[in-house]
Write a protein that holds these residues in place. Sequence first.
Motif, mmCIF file in Angstrom:
data_model
loop_
_atom_site.group_PDB
_atom_site.id
_atom_site.type_symbol
_atom_site.label_atom_id
_atom_site.label_comp_id
_atom_site.label_asym_id
_atom_site.label_seq_id
_atom_site.Cartn_x
_atom_site.Cartn_y
_atom_site.Cartn_z
ATOM 1 N N UNK A 31 -5.722 6.368 8.540
ATOM 2 C CA UNK A 31 -6.741 6.372 7.498
ATOM 3 C C UNK A 31 -8.066 5.827 8.017
ATOM 4 N N UNK B 236 -1.951 14.475 0.624
ATOM 5 C CA UNK B 236 -2.512 13.470 -0.281
ATOM 6 C C UNK B 236 -3.389 14.113 -1.351
ATOM 7 N N UNK C 215 2.381 7.953 4.029
ATOM 8 C CA UNK C 215 1.899 8.593 5.251
ATOM 9 C C UNK C 215 2.895 8.414 6.389
ATOM 10 N N UNK C 216 3.835 7.471 6.243
ATOM 11 C CA UNK C 216 4.832 7.258 7.294
ATOM 12 C C UNK C 216 6.158 7.921 6.937
ATOM 13 N N UNK D 148 -6.311 -3.673 14.046
ATOM 14 C CA UNK D 148 -5.650 -2.935 12.958
ATOM 15 C C UNK D 148 -5.634 -1.447 13.237
ATOM 16 N N UNK E 68 -4.965 1.123 6.792
ATOM 17 C CA UNK E 68 -3.972 0.673 5.838
ATOM 18 C C UNK E 68 -2.883 -0.095 6.570
ATOM 19 N N UNK F 71 1.507 13.292 11.314
ATOM 20 C CA UNK F 71 1.282 11.959 10.773
ATOM 21 C C UNK F 71 -0.194 11.596 10.887
ATOM 22 N N UNK F 72 -0.716 10.948 9.869
ATOM 23 C CA UNK F 72 -2.137 10.633 9.826
ATOM 24 C C UNK F 72 -2.379 9.133 9.881
ATOM 25 N N UNK G 223 0.851 -1.184 0.000
ATOM 26 C CA UNK G 223 0.000 0.000 0.000
ATOM 27 C C UNK G 223 0.888 1.236 0.000
ATOM 28 N N UNK H 64 1.784 2.471 14.962
ATOM 29 C CA UNK H 64 2.738 2.656 13.872
ATOM 30 C C UNK H 64 2.989 4.139 13.618
ATOM 31 N N UNK H 65 1.902 4.916 13.674
ATOM 32 C CA UNK H 65 2.072 6.361 13.468
ATOM 33 C C UNK H 65 2.977 6.947 14.555
#
Lengths: 329, 284
Positions: free
Chosen positions: B103, B71, A195-196, B175, B107, B100-101, A189, B182-183
């Motif tokens: 979704x 984006x 985004x990272x 998730x 994802x 940082x976003x 993806x 993760x962000x």
Amino acid sequence: MDFIGVLADAFRSALGPSAAAFAIATVGLNVHYGYTGLLNFGHVAFLMVGAYGTAITVDQGAPLWAGALVGVAAAVVLGLAFGLPTLRLRADYLAIVTIASGEVLRTIVRSGGKDSLTHGVFGIQRFADDFFDLNPFPDGRYGWGKFAFSERQLWVLTVGWTVLILVTWFVGHAIRSPWGRVLRAIREDEDAARSLGKNVFAYKLQSLVLGGAIGALAGILIAIERQSVNPDSYLPVGTFTAYALLILGGAGANLGPALGSIVYWFVIEFTNGVLNEGIAHGWIPTSVIDTTDVGAVRFMLVGLALMLLMIFRPQGILGKREEVLLDAR
Amino acid sequence: MPVEHDPAAIESRAGVDKPDPILVIDGLYKTFGGLVAVDVERLQVEAGWITALIGPNGAGKTTLFNLLTGFDRPGRGRFSFMGRDLTGQGPHRIARAGMVRTFQLTKSLSKMSVMDNMLLAGADQRGERFGPNLVRRSWRAQERALEERAVELLERFRLVDMRAEYAGTLSGGQRKLLEMARALMVRPQLILLDEPMAGVNPALVESLLGHVHALKEGGMSVLFVEHDMDVVMGISDWVVCMAEGLVIAEGPPSAVVADPMVRAAYLGTRADAPMAATRSADPR
């Protein structure tokens, strides 16, 4: 039926120069498609610029090693030319551009006259004497019975499989690093990778160039082995053969290309031998398949084998089943 | 950490200035065909607060997120983050700048392990550059440090037992947690969560809210999209309400909930909402 003879031919094909060269080309395609998810449909163009870069340079009076360097450099330039305009766009644009530009490039090479740089349809011959002068193997046949290679073939094979081992190791090493982790993330993806904080475009470009340069090595090897380059050896079907054996071996598996290539060339030659023997002994009536049909029928059988593989083992021989199953979620 | 300002001391008015804004939006405008998706005259997001972005479906919340994170590109207008103008920058640059976003549709990288998902997000990795990546010695120490941090975060988000699993095998709620964890690996100053509660088992919503609150405790600013007002009430310091691309109200949760324009936007009655009169009708 000369079953031993058919098997010997099949094994010779499976370990032959074409198998080695296609395996190398597919290692490059694996970097593109298997690891990064780039749909490069013009891989054969990288083989062509590698081969022609080498042949033209030698034809102009330079030594072979310089030609090989030019060949790889040409592939790097081609990778940038493919990638810079298309990699910011959606994945399918790369596929369109690569398949079209590959054909455009081939047509350009073909359209020159006899005295042009590329010698047009006549191609360039006998530019790899430097390579065969280095052959350490004395004259003779090497092997057992019908499974034997000439000293020339043995030299090509030694170099070819060594190059394959080296590029396979190199790609495996690069992919196991954080750099490879970014490529795999892009395959999964690319928006998530963006985004990272990952510069997706730069990574795709690096992947395209690296895989293209590996493709050029395969092109150079084929050209050297044949001592000849000709535009019509670089039809799009070459790209799809590479895809076939990548999927056969398992896309994204490091040893997939090598195994896929060995199996592919074995099956092609084995079916060829069995069909020809069958016709020669009258087991297959010529009204069903004649000797002239064998070339086409063996590709049909390979197609059938690939279909069965996709149904029963979609991940390929070496791929991970869990990964394919995750797609269904 | 700077002093946290009291939201109650600030006027509840769309576009109001904040004492210590981390994100400043100025005239951001985006259309899709004839539809005005985002038209934010002025909006400041205060540092150290949890700011909720609410509004009915199609209000432009996600589009605003897309504009802020690179984006999507605005038709006009600017925004700056921590005093730096980031308008027109690509997503990776904005993420590196500290915004940082996540979704709306998670994802998670399903064919990578949970741990690899986390490690991927580490910023400025030497081993991510081609060349140094071939010399394991040059990035091993950094990788170990990242692994330690990843384990800490995974423990906090109760995912540490899943570290070796494919991310694709996690449940929807897990998730969301993974995406949030993760962000955090990027070490952002401001985290933008796009509907972190959407599609999550109601039993998990409480724990997700707890995690969002913990981000603030950790000194981070949070901007999150949510259209369920009840979820927003308990947790946010400040609420911004959008409708048809405009910021129609902002203030502390209690003030925004009581706002007649917000009620009108949610109930869909536009008769007494002046913002509807001046704009082309929403085709939907």
